[in-house]
Design an enzyme around this catalytic site. Structure first.
Site, mmCIF file in Angstrom:
data_model
loop_
_atom_site.group_PDB
_atom_site.id
_atom_site.type_symbol
_atom_site.label_atom_id
_atom_site.label_comp_id
_atom_site.label_asym_id
_atom_site.label_seq_id
_atom_site.Cartn_x
_atom_site.Cartn_y
_atom_site.Cartn_z
ATOM 1 N N ARG A 184 0.814 -1.230 0.000
ATOM 2 C CA ARG A 184 0.000 0.000 0.000
ATOM 3 C C ARG A 184 0.841 1.271 0.000
ATOM 4 O O ARG A 184 0.425 2.296 -0.540
ATOM 5 C CB ARG A 184 -0.976 -0.034 1.188
ATOM 6 C CG ARG A 184 -0.362 0.095 2.537
ATOM 7 C CD ARG A 184 -1.365 -0.130 3.656
ATOM 8 N NE ARG A 184 -1.535 -1.549 3.948
ATOM 9 C CZ ARG A 184 -0.647 -2.280 4.631
ATOM 10 N NH1 ARG A 184 0.460 -1.725 5.107
ATOM 11 N NH2 ARG A 184 -0.855 -3.556 4.839
ATOM 12 N N TYR A 246 20.674 4.729 12.181
ATOM 13 C CA TYR A 246 21.168 4.610 13.548
ATOM 14 C C TYR A 246 20.036 4.182 14.472
ATOM 15 O O TYR A 246 18.873 4.494 14.220
ATOM 16 C CB TYR A 246 21.774 5.950 13.996
ATOM 17 C CG TYR A 246 22.814 6.439 13.019
ATOM 18 C CD1 TYR A 246 24.110 5.919 13.043
ATOM 19 C CD2 TYR A 246 22.499 7.369 12.024
ATOM 20 C CE1 TYR A 246 25.058 6.326 12.110
ATOM 21 C CE2 TYR A 246 23.446 7.782 11.095
ATOM 22 C CZ TYR A 246 24.718 7.255 11.140
ATOM 23 O OH TYR A 246 25.654 7.639 10.215
ATOM 24 N N HIS A 350 7.750 -10.802 14.678
ATOM 25 C CA HIS A 350 7.214 -9.697 15.465
ATOM 26 C C HIS A 350 6.084 -10.142 16.372
ATOM 27 O O HIS A 350 5.496 -11.222 16.223
ATOM 28 C CB HIS A 350 6.812 -8.509 14.588
ATOM 29 C CG HIS A 350 5.600 -8.659 13.729
ATOM 30 N ND1 HIS A 350 4.416 -8.047 14.027
ATOM 31 C CD2 HIS A 350 5.401 -9.309 12.558
ATOM 32 C CE1 HIS A 350 3.541 -8.300 13.059
ATOM 33 N NE2 HIS A 350 4.105 -9.068 12.153
ATOM 34 N N ASP A 360 -1.606 -12.768 12.038
ATOM 35 C CA ASP A 360 -0.452 -11.869 11.903
ATOM 36 C C ASP A 360 -0.304 -11.068 13.174
ATOM 37 O O ASP A 360 -1.099 -10.145 13.409
ATOM 38 C CB ASP A 360 -0.679 -10.960 10.687
ATOM 39 C CG ASP A 360 0.444 -9.981 10.459
ATOM 40 O OD1 ASP A 360 1.446 -10.008 11.184
ATOM 41 O OD2 ASP A 360 0.316 -9.170 9.513
ATOM 42 N N GLU A 397 6.689 -4.002 13.983
ATOM 43 C CA GLU A 397 6.853 -4.421 12.593
ATOM 44 C C GLU A 397 5.815 -3.744 11.722
ATOM 45 O O GLU A 397 6.085 -3.338 10.595
ATOM 46 C CB GLU A 397 6.722 -5.948 12.492
ATOM 47 C CG GLU A 397 7.091 -6.516 11.131
ATOM 48 C CD GLU A 397 5.893 -6.709 10.190
ATOM 49 O OE1 GLU A 397 6.095 -7.197 9.086
ATOM 50 O OE2 GLU A 397 4.754 -6.357 10.568
ATOM 51 N N GLU A 406 15.751 -1.311 13.973
ATOM 52 C CA GLU A 406 16.522 -0.589 14.990
ATOM 53 C C GLU A 406 17.535 -1.512 15.664
ATOM 54 O O GLU A 406 18.671 -1.126 15.920
ATOM 55 C CB GLU A 406 15.593 0.047 16.029
ATOM 56 C CG GLU A 406 14.686 1.131 15.469
ATOM 57 C CD GLU A 406 15.422 2.199 14.679
ATOM 58 O OE1 GLU A 406 16.311 2.843 15.248
ATOM 59 O OE2 GLU A 406 15.112 2.378 13.483
ATOM 60 N N GLY A 491 8.584 -6.519 3.426
ATOM 61 C CA GLY A 491 7.300 -6.565 4.089
ATOM 62 C C GLY A 491 7.337 -7.340 5.385
ATOM 63 O O GLY A 491 6.308 -7.506 6.027
ATOM 64 N N SER A 601 26.155 -3.994 -23.269
ATOM 65 C CA SER A 601 26.472 -5.421 -23.305
ATOM 66 C C SER A 601 26.396 -6.022 -21.911
ATOM 67 O O SER A 601 26.798 -5.388 -20.928
ATOM 68 C CB SER A 601 27.876 -5.623 -23.873
ATOM 69 O OG SER A 601 28.316 -6.934 -23.583
ATOM 70 N N ASP A 639 33.748 -19.546 7.352
ATOM 71 C CA ASP A 639 33.774 -18.097 7.137
ATOM 72 C C ASP A 639 33.535 -17.776 5.662
ATOM 73 O O ASP A 639 32.817 -16.834 5.329
ATOM 74 C CB ASP A 639 35.115 -17.505 7.593
ATOM 75 C CG ASP A 639 35.154 -17.257 9.098
ATOM 76 O OD1 ASP A 639 34.166 -17.577 9.787
ATOM 77 O OD2 ASP A 639 36.171 -16.741 9.587
ATOM 78 N N HIS A 662 21.952 -4.627 -1.120
ATOM 79 C CA HIS A 662 22.242 -5.931 -1.723
ATOM 80 C C HIS A 662 22.159 -5.754 -3.235
ATOM 81 O O HIS A 662 21.130 -5.316 -3.755
ATOM 82 C CB HIS A 662 21.212 -6.947 -1.219
ATOM 83 C CG HIS A 662 21.641 -8.373 -1.320
ATOM 84 N ND1 HIS A 662 21.995 -8.965 -2.506
ATOM 85 C CD2 HIS A 662 21.786 -9.340 -0.374
ATOM 86 C CE1 HIS A 662 22.319 -10.233 -2.284
ATOM 87 N NE2 HIS A 662 22.205 -10.482 -0.993
#
Lengths: 723, 723
Positions: A184, A246, A350, A360, A397, A406, A491, A601, A639, A662
């Site tokens: 939305r 932050y 959440h 939910d 959430e 946070e 979401g 290309s 790792d 990302h």
């Protein structure tokens, strides 16, 4: 030896039995957590009332009480530590003394029809107070008046069609769109960009009504008086709008509301279809295009601006919603890893709900709670995982993934160096058909292996694995014979972990049959009708579906935390990268002349994918001969596996979206819920045929291809032997 | 047992003897590398000729030949691998057919005086071709004409004084400034911001002439015909101006020149003081302020614009310098770590020189070369370090730290996860007085411990350690009794590693007595007179000073690569943070009324420093009881030590400087050479009393304090036990 064990790649044989034990625990407890007082000896009536009977909106007293209760129980279950982690973030609530509503006004400005102020409360909850009425969180305040324009789902393509094909300008008008298809917040953004001065969203039965199903409480359809709450932010991963980047602590600098991230500048309000009919039925103008017709379209015509017989429907929005900096609480529990305490496997979901949260998020919170309980039982028997497990009950959430973001910001340095994986635990169920998994490619193999060990929850499928049941219902359509796994969009709370920090992530839930069921999410989504009873009566009467989801989520956490070698399959990432590269190339090739003219290309990207493929294969070969008795060699290899996802992070972020970092995956710029692969290139190509400066636009495409190619090359380098 | 051994904290006793062996090797070879044919059996005449006799500017054939030779020799010395790593980056060269010069022009525009086109070539080098004349690399092309205005050193404060106190506007004029005090690129930026249409820089004897010293070749002063080459970019860490953030590979997208980072928009040119006298002597106007008087000031008066008796000195700049994308070559050698091949300790220095590079950089390149040779000898005896050592011969440092930055960009994912430390090896000598060390606080203790093991190179100090000699000459003036160690600024190749990536870094060289010697760098800096002979005759005839520097640089690399526990002292970081916090607070407290009015507090920063201090102390206590026989526990602790520096990196970067990401340190915005602590806060406070919008300016101060406090808190969290 159980033949299934052989199929579980990269994991220790020793762990298998514990896994089974662990999963069985999940089964045992999942049911008693969510059902009310069926097994009072195990799960008290008190406990269940606390979690499903009262509204627990983020920032309210009740949601804090739930947090305290969860903390207390997690400690009792035996976690090494549990803490409440507060942040002071911007939330948004309706003004209690001035309700929000929409009016139809006559030529004198008189309000001749007003939308309802609340949903009819379901039976059994009549005496509950603090049910927040349907509203759009973070809506701007205001009382704009204007002609109403219907813009279908309010998607980018809907506004394009309106503006370009129908030649309708919505500047200064109020738009009304139906819910569904996209997040939305994107609808609101599109309306603002188009110049609208307000936006109304309604749940059209075409999208929120299943055939042959009754409305709640007789079935699981959305009653006509129900409406979908939800935030209408465009945060792009920023978390709290006033403290982007932050954590929102006491000392943290806060932007003014004017400078806050993603806050809409126009009033926004959601309504149900009983109200929507009244707004729409008198609109003049032409019949909308065929592809715009919802179920309501039989009774109204749409406009204005289509033809000369245009009849204006003038409305006034009355929105008094307040933004308030409010304290929220995450609950964070830990099991210290025995051998690698500095490697974190996270299960988070959440706790805050719009009202009762029957689906939910409590169907997901139950999974987290029962996983904690099961892990505690194991701990009491002397078990301790190799790596640290972190359990999180996120707050807020619903207000923009705020609690989880946070905490990610607060712990960003630790997570960057130490996080192995994040598994999300939002709603465990949104349908009654089969499993749905979205995850990073390197988790595909683990998900398949794991679901082969889990029983199908469907009646009549005794002895059938969850994998087989899922495979049958949702086979990958194109290139392979396996159940479909999708890209992560956004979401829910995995966003900051996956998209900003580059931590391998996944989510699993039970879903609808998307071939036959058109509605987005589920009909009662974010309404007062999301009760415990709707799950118990309709979605999962035996609670076996929830059990299966718990086994998937808990099993992933367990295997990631306790396998000596991380069960991540980088070959699968190589396959996915190739698929994404082919897909984005096809998109560009819709413009063959421009590709030639501007010398665009994709060769460098395919070359990078090839490098990656070879490096991935070589790494898996190295794994075969690894000396597992050498702790340093194992750690070094782990790792490499762990940091692969991190290698896709570009600190510069995507254009205009600094917290989406990302390079391979981002939420779509046009629908936050959907994942886009190679989003930088995709966005550069989007609507490029209408670019005002094609040369500049194609230069940006080339730049984005270059960034993608570099990133894949660089990720491949992390897979090669380290010196 | 040698009592000195006890003083070396955090390192393995086993390593000490090897260290000594290693350092002795450095001594043996450092001399024969740099001197010409004194020991033909060890170091051939051919070899030395190749490295010090021919100009080897970045991008030239000769510098490629040197790279190939270095690669060949490093392979012969026994490194595990050596590779040439090319990038195609923007360089800048004078136009060979149209020389650059400055003219004095008369009222008809006739050129009545022209500056010299080249420096007089020193004896013995008369037949050398390809000596590039003095120029300002990346200058804009152009032939601007205008009145000349003298602006002292061209610092921010000089322009402020000119504009605010003397009320002189330089818009459309050409400014002339003396070299020194700050990086030349900052002078050019200041001139552009002030509206100048060109800038001339000259070497004033006040800054480049030591008393009682002859000009080269009879001494080490700069002859009047000598001038300082150098780039005039304002890259702020971007590397190649056309590919900011990404390595300049064949497939990489390149910005147009107009969009390139940091390229000056006005012509720039350097001249010597013989030419400068001619430009300055006829200038009319007032005597400049007392604090502006250089040695040249006895013979000229300055203007225009000071008084009515203003006499214009009109000049024309003739600048034809070309920017060209050019191939450069880094040479990268490796020794694979025996136990932790995925941990990298890097020794890097540049190879490219403006002309011969007798001091800059070959005195430093010799250190790298001899360290490689020594390490090769050790390898041949069966030694292999615990961690991987990477040796780098960077290209194009003189063009904006380009070779090192491109490699950092290319390897950013690997470095972020794996780099332990970066030690820089630019010029090993810039004076004859004592050691100079700039490094991250966590390396202070290691530097002190190491220098106590190294002999003073000074005559008459037999039996005195380098530490004692250094301590005597440059004691820390304020809070502790130890030799001074400074913050890292920029101006050499450590920048991308430290400031962008957050890798612990340090540099060491022999320096002048900064109390008595006013000149910046050393007089012949970047001139044709930087020959091998100036080192041999004046700076270090015994080569003992270079040996000492080699022992420091090589010793650091050795100890970082081979100690079981990383020799990083996080307590020292805590001390430094407290000092920096106090210092920035004092700066803000110059505005007590505004501090009160806008509610500016540093409490959160001090609270964070306190957290950090406690966490650092606790970590060092944990180190005492660590089970060193447990490889995983050792690795986990080392990871905490290694990643501490990384924790200070903010991916969002400093305002307007996206590649300067270290919250504690950045090059000063007003002088790239200098390091600024808490640079975000510092820049927000800079000149705040003249801010057009004080409220907004103080809000930014508060925001920056909040970011600093968060970052220090977050770094402290990385030091606490990991779960």
């Amino acid at each position: 030896q159980d033949p299934g064990v052989v199929q579980l790649r990269h994991q220790e044989l020793l762990c298998i039995n514990i896994t089974y034990f662990f999963l069985n625990f999940s089964f045992f407890f999942i049911k008693c957590f969510i059902i009310k007082s069926k097994k009072p000896k195990t799960c008290s009536i008190l406990f269940n009332r606390k979690f499903t009977q009262l509204p627990h909106l983020a920032g309210t007293e009740q949601n804090l009480r739930y947090a305290e209760q969860i903390k207390k129980e997690w400690m009792e279950f035996g976690l090494d530590s549990v803490e409440m982690v507060p942040y002071d973030v911007l939330l948004s609530y309706p003004n209690k003394s001035e309700p929000n509503y929409i009016s139809i006004i006559d030529q004198l400005g008189n309000e001749v029809f007003n939308t309802s102020l609340a949903e009819p409360v379901p039976e059994g909850y009549e005496n509950v107070s603090n049910i927040v009425p349907p509203y759009s969180a973070f809506s701007a305040k205001g009382q704009p008046e204007g002609d109403l324009v219907y813009v279908n789902y309010g998607r980018t393509e809907d506004f394009f069609q309106l503006q370009r094909e129908m030649n309708i300008n919505v500047t200064g008008k109020i738009v009304i769109v139906r819910y569904g298809k996209i997040f939305r917040g994107n609808k609101v953004k599109n309306a603002m960009l188009a110049g609208a001065k307000g936006i109304i969203m309604f749940s059209d039965p075409a999208d929120y009504w299943a055939a042959d199903v009754q409305p709640y409480p007789d079935g699981w359809n959305l009653p006509g008086g129900g409406a979908q709450r939800g935030n209408v932010l465009n945060l792009n991963g920023a978390g709290d709008p006033l403290t982007p980047g932050y954590p929102a602590k006491d000392y943290t600098y806060r932007f003014s509301l004017e400078d806050g991230v993603g806050l809409p500048k126009i009033p926004v309000h959601p309504i149900g279809f009983h109200d929507a009919v009244n707004l729409l039925k008198n609109m003049g103008g032409q019949i909308p295009p065929n592809n715009w017709k919802g179920a309501l379209n039989v009774s109204y015509r749409i406009g204005p601006g289509f033809t000369d017989d245009f009849k204006s429907q003038k409305v006034r929005m009355n929105i008094h919603t307040d933004n308030q900096v409010t304290r929220i609480y995450n609950v964070i529990g830990r099991i210290r890893g025995a051998l690698e305490p500095d490697r974190y496997v996270i299960l988070g979901g959440h706790r805050d709900a719009w009202v009762f949260g029957g689906i939910d998020p409590m169907s997901g919170a139950a999974v987290v709670h029962e996983t904690v309980r099961s892990a505690g039982k194991l701990l009491s028997k002397g078990w301790r995982p190799r790596r640290t497990i972190i359990f999180a009950s996120w707050d807020a959430e619903e207000f923009g993934l705020v609690g989880s973001t946070e905490w990610a910001e607060d712990n960003t340095k630790l997570l960057q160096e130490r996080a192995v994986a994040y598994i999300n635990a939002d709603s465990a169920i949104e349908g009654m058909y089969t499993l749905r998994v979205d995850c990073t490619p390197s988790l595909h193999t683990l998900v398949y292996d794991l679901t082969k060990q889990i029983a199908s929850p469907e009646d009549g499928e005794e002895g059938v694995s969850l994998y087989e049941s899922w495979h049958k219902r949702d086979n990958w359509t194109n290139d392979r014979d396996a159940p479909r796994i999708s890209k992560l969009g956004s979401g829910s709370d995995f966003e900051a972990y996956f998209i900003r920090l580059g931590i391998a992530a996944g989510r699993a839930r039970y879903t609808k049959n998307k071939k036959t069921e058109r509605y987005s999410s589920y009909p009662v989504y974010h309404s007062v009708y999301e009760t415990f009873e709707i799950v118990e009566k309709f979605y999962d009467p035996s609670f076996k579906r929830l059990q299966a989801v718990a086994q998937v989520r808990g099993g992933l956490i367990f295997l990631l935390a306790d396998s000596q070698l991380l069960p991540l399959d980088v070959n699968q990432y190589a396959d996915s990268l190739r698929k994404y590269a082919q897909s984005i190339t096809q998109l560009a090739q819709k413009h063959p002349e421009e590709m030639k003219m501007y010398e665009v290309s994709f060769d460098s990207l395919f070359s990078a994918v090839e490098n990656f493929t070879v490096a991935a294969r070589d790494l898996h070969e190295c794994l075969q001969t690894l000396d597992r008795a050498d702790p340093l060699q194992v750690r070094i290899m782990n790792d490499q596996l762990m940091y692969l996802e991190r290698a896709f992070i570009d600190p510069l972020g995507l254009p205009g979206r600094p917290f989406y970092r990302h390079v391979i995956f981002a939420p779509s710029s046009h629908n936050k819920y959907a994942g886009e692969s190679f989003p930088g290139i995709y966005d550069a190509l989007f609507d490029i045929q209408n670019s005002a400066d094609p040369e500049k636009a194609w230069e940006e495409v080339k730049r984005q291809i270059s960034i993608a190619a570099f990133t894949v090359h660089a990720a491949a380098m992390t897979l090669t032997p380290p010196a």
